[in-house]
Design a protein around this motif. Structure first.
Motif, mmCIF file in Angstrom:
data_model
loop_
_atom_site.group_PDB
_atom_site.id
_atom_site.type_symbol
_atom_site.label_atom_id
_atom_site.label_comp_id
_atom_site.label_asym_id
_atom_site.label_seq_id
_atom_site.Cartn_x
_atom_site.Cartn_y
_atom_site.Cartn_z
ATOM 1 N N GLY A 518 2.376 37.319 3.736
ATOM 2 C CA GLY A 518 2.441 36.054 3.023
ATOM 3 C C GLY A 518 3.170 34.990 3.802
ATOM 4 N N PRO A 519 3.469 33.860 3.152
ATOM 5 C CA PRO A 519 4.224 32.794 3.823
ATOM 6 C C PRO A 519 5.522 33.324 4.412
ATOM 7 N N LYS A 520 5.881 32.800 5.574
ATOM 8 C CA LYS A 520 7.061 33.190 6.354
ATOM 9 C C LYS A 520 6.842 34.432 7.216
ATOM 10 N N THR A 521 5.749 35.159 6.983
ATOM 11 C CA THR A 521 5.450 36.305 7.850
ATOM 12 C C THR A 521 4.023 36.269 8.386
ATOM 13 N N VAL A 541 -3.788 37.066 5.142
ATOM 14 C CA VAL A 541 -2.526 36.333 5.111
ATOM 15 C C VAL A 541 -2.633 35.072 4.270
ATOM 16 N N HIS A 542 -1.483 34.589 3.848
ATOM 17 C CA HIS A 542 -1.320 33.240 3.303
ATOM 18 C C HIS A 542 -0.317 32.547 4.214
ATOM 19 N N TRP A 582 -8.827 37.191 6.904
ATOM 20 C CA TRP A 582 -8.852 36.463 5.635
ATOM 21 C C TRP A 582 -7.610 35.591 5.595
ATOM 22 N N ILE A 583 -7.795 34.280 5.440
ATOM 23 C CA ILE A 583 -6.678 33.340 5.524
ATOM 24 C C ILE A 583 -6.676 32.425 4.309
ATOM 25 N N ALA A 619 -6.399 38.782 -1.708
ATOM 26 C CA ALA A 619 -6.318 39.380 -0.375
ATOM 27 C C ALA A 619 -6.497 40.889 -0.456
ATOM 28 N N ILE A 620 -5.880 41.522 -1.458
ATOM 29 C CA ILE A 620 -6.006 42.972 -1.601
ATOM 30 C C ILE A 620 -7.435 43.354 -1.987
ATOM 31 N N ASP A 621 -8.069 42.539 -2.845
ATOM 32 C CA ASP A 621 -9.487 42.776 -3.151
ATOM 33 C C ASP A 621 -10.308 42.784 -1.863
ATOM 34 N N TRP A 622 -10.042 41.827 -0.995
ATOM 35 C CA TRP A 622 -10.802 41.705 0.255
ATOM 36 C C TRP A 622 -10.549 42.908 1.165
#
Length: 631
Positions: A518-521, A541-542, A582-583, A619-622
């Protein structure tokens, strides 16, 4: 008298010394001067030169007052064309001030601007813009100028300078193949590597140093001098290794150390006389030896300066500084944009340039599994899964990270590494797996978490790291810390690489590894994926809109020298092509989209329109879908 533009509006200044009689092609020699007061205009003074003559450091009062002019005059008398050019901030090179270039000590709020930044700012450092970079570029352009002269023999080019001029000599000799003979004086050593801001740049000396820079010139002729300064131990520390290297390469006589530790830091007549012999032999001047200086008429600063009423000095100051960096950035972006590929053949060139840069900036690749050890301290049977925890150690990198694994008893052979700013704790809600971790477990995935450097158990007070450590130097120049040490960002990427290697080579031999961040990583995950070849099957990621260009503090945990230069975070994602990606958190990523298209993998890139509160589930679905497709 010479001046020319090395970049638009940015001038190199200096003096050209020529033999009175030139027949055919003659050698050319560059002379960077170092940190002598007033540089090219240096005058030792009457009393000081008398003392130098008494102790045997100089021969002539007039000539000895300017040892910088003395070597140029003598080399020209020996038949060489010599260009003596200014370091930034000295003599006629005043567009960037001496105080800025050589005495910078405190960050300037007015220079820390995302649109109009100055040198030493986080914006400049994230683009690898430094005074050392500018000075080295001027050295390259000075060599271009020297070689443009029709009488100069391109096969017989020498470079010599002392102190800061020694730094420029060894760096130019290391990176420019046109140099044939190199004599860096009182600078090559295993001790102090260069104390000035003009001798340091972020990334430059991580895991290396001046002796290895000098060694890059091998097997071409290299001579050095030592004095009663930081080079005093060179005879026993550094030079034996250089001698061994030259011997290995079949050229033991092409390296020499002139050890004059009875003199303080210098480029005096004794040292210059040995340099003349070296140049005479290796530039094939054919002069009888020994070669000693004759006196000459020393020129004053007024006689040497290139600026006068007909040739007024160009503008400088803070506005010029910002304009120069803007042009530099635009020029780099133009070249990088031209590299964005249209087909697979061009894709290889993008990977070579951008991937090569990221390789240096990260400083690590996927480690060998043999250097990794897992020390398990926890193993619990939790019904349908095992909870396993412990320390993941990398002996070669001297790191140890707390890690957790949730391993289902009915395993699909795949692993999801979940990165989060909270560390491995993201896997849990209280004492039970977090809902999304539970989803992955039910789908048959093993789920892994890790405390990266300064996360989780690295924080005894539980407070996130606000600013990184710095070396014990009061000057606020990033290069003093990050010229010698990896940033927190890069170290965290190293931690992920260790985890990926451990998972990939585990005895259970997983079929696939997926990374969730996620954000920050997200940027950490993207960098690790870029450095781990095909280890990561899919990345979800996001980004939170993160850009290295927006980091406003050189001691932020997110600061990464060069991070903004190579298409910023887009360059990292691009290097992951053609892997599944996936972004979320981005409207468009034109560079990434172009590269995936060139790789013939456009459908393997998803720019998700997920809301910030639903991205994780999407994201987990993907990831689950990608695993099923792969099966």
């Amino acid at each position: 008298k010479v001046f020319f533009e090395s970049m638009p509006g940015f001038f190199v200044t200096g003096n050209l010394y020529r033999p009175k009689k030139i027949t055919g092609k003659v050698p050319g020699i560059l002379c960077p001067h170092g940190h002598w007061p007033n540089g090219r205009f240096y005058d030792m003074g009457e009393q000081a030169v008398k003392q130098a003559i008494i102790i045997g450091a100089e021969r002539f009062e007039n000539g000895g007052r300017s040892p910088l002019q003395a070597r140029c005059v003598q080399l020209a008398r020996m038949g060489c064309i010599v260009f003596h050019y200014d370091m930034l901030g000295y003599a006629d090179s005043r567009q960037l001030s001496f105080e800025l270039v050589h005495r910078f000590a405190k960050q300037r709020p007015e220079a820390n601007d995302p649109q109009q930044w100055g040198l030493f700012s986080p914006q400049a450092e994230s683009r690898l813009q430094s005074v050392m970079g500018l000075q080295t570029y001027n050295s390259i352009r000075s060599l271009d100028f020297l070689l443009s002269l029709p009488e100069v023999d391109p096969q017989r080019i020498g470079v010599t300078g002392a102190s800061g001029g020694g730094t420029q000599t060894m760096i130019l000799s290391a990176i420019d193949d046109r140099v044939a003979v190199s004599v860096p004086c009182v600078m090559v050593s295993t001790a102090m590597q260069g104390g000035c801001t003009c001798e340091n740049a972020c990334l430059l000396r991580i895991d290396t140093g001046n002796v290895e820079f000098a060694a890059l010139f091998a097997p071409k002729p290299l001579a050095m001098t030592a004095a009663d300064d930081w080079t005093r131990e060179m005879r026993t520390k550094g030079f034996p290794e250089l001698k061994a290297l030259y011997t290995l390469l079949g050229a033991p006589d092409n390296v020499a150390l002139f050890d004059f530790t009875h003199f303080k830091h210098n480029y005096n007549h004794v040292s210059r006389a040995h340099m003349y012999l070296w140049m005479n032999r290796h530039l094939k001047l054919g002069l009888p030896e020994p070669i000693l200086e004759r006196d000459y008429n020393r020129l004053t600063a007024r006689e040497l300066t290139v600026w006068d009423e007909k040739h007024p000095p160009p503008p400088g100051g803070f506005d010029f500084e910002r304009q120069l960096l803007q042009w530099w950035d635009a020029d780099a972006r133009k070249q990088l944009d031209e590299l964005v590929p249209m087909n697979r053949r061009e894709l290889n060139e993008y990977r070579r340039v951008v991937g090569g840069a990221i390789d240096i900036m990260v400083g690590r690749r996927l480690p060998d599994a043999k250097q990794i050890e897992f020390e398990d301290t926890l193993k619990e049977d939790r019904g349908d899964y095992f909870l396993i925890g412990g320390l993941l150690k990398n002996a070669a990198w001297r790191t140890a990270n707390p890690v957790l694994f949730l391993h289902p008893k009915i395993w699909n052979g795949q692993v999801v590494l979940w990165l989060d700013q909270s560390g491995k704790q993201v896997l849990f809600a209280g004492d039970q797996p977090a809902p999304q971790a539970r989803r992955l477990l039910k789908a048959g995935f093993a789920v892994a978490g890790i405390d990266l450097l300064y996360q989780g158990e690295f924080l005894p007070d539980g407070k996130p790291l606000a600013r990184t450590r710095k070396v014990d130097n009061p000057r606020e120049a990033a290069a003093y810390t990050f010229g010698y040490n990896h940033t927190v960002f890069a170290s965290r990427v190293h931690d992920v690489l260790t985890m990926l290697s451990f998972c990939r080579h585990h005895e259970f031999e997983p079929e696939a590894i997926h990374v969730l961040a996620g954000p920050k990583t997200a940027e950490i995950a993207a960098a690790a994926r870029a450095q781990s070849a095909d280890t990561v099957r899919s990345l979800a990621v996001h980004t939170g809109g993160f850009r290295f260009a927006n980091v406003a503090d050189i001691f932020s945990p997110d600061f990464w020298p060069g991070g903004a230069k190579y298409h910023d975070i887009e360059g990292l994602f691009a290097l992951g092509a053609p892997g599944d990606t996936w972004i979320a958190g981005e409207r468009s990523l034109p560079v990434v989209e172009a590269i995936y298209k060139a790789a013939g993998a456009r459908r393997r890139l998803v720019l998700a329109r997920s809301a910030d509160d639903s991205w994780l589930g999407d994201a987990i679905d993907w990831i689950i879908d990608r695993a099923e497709i792969a099966d």
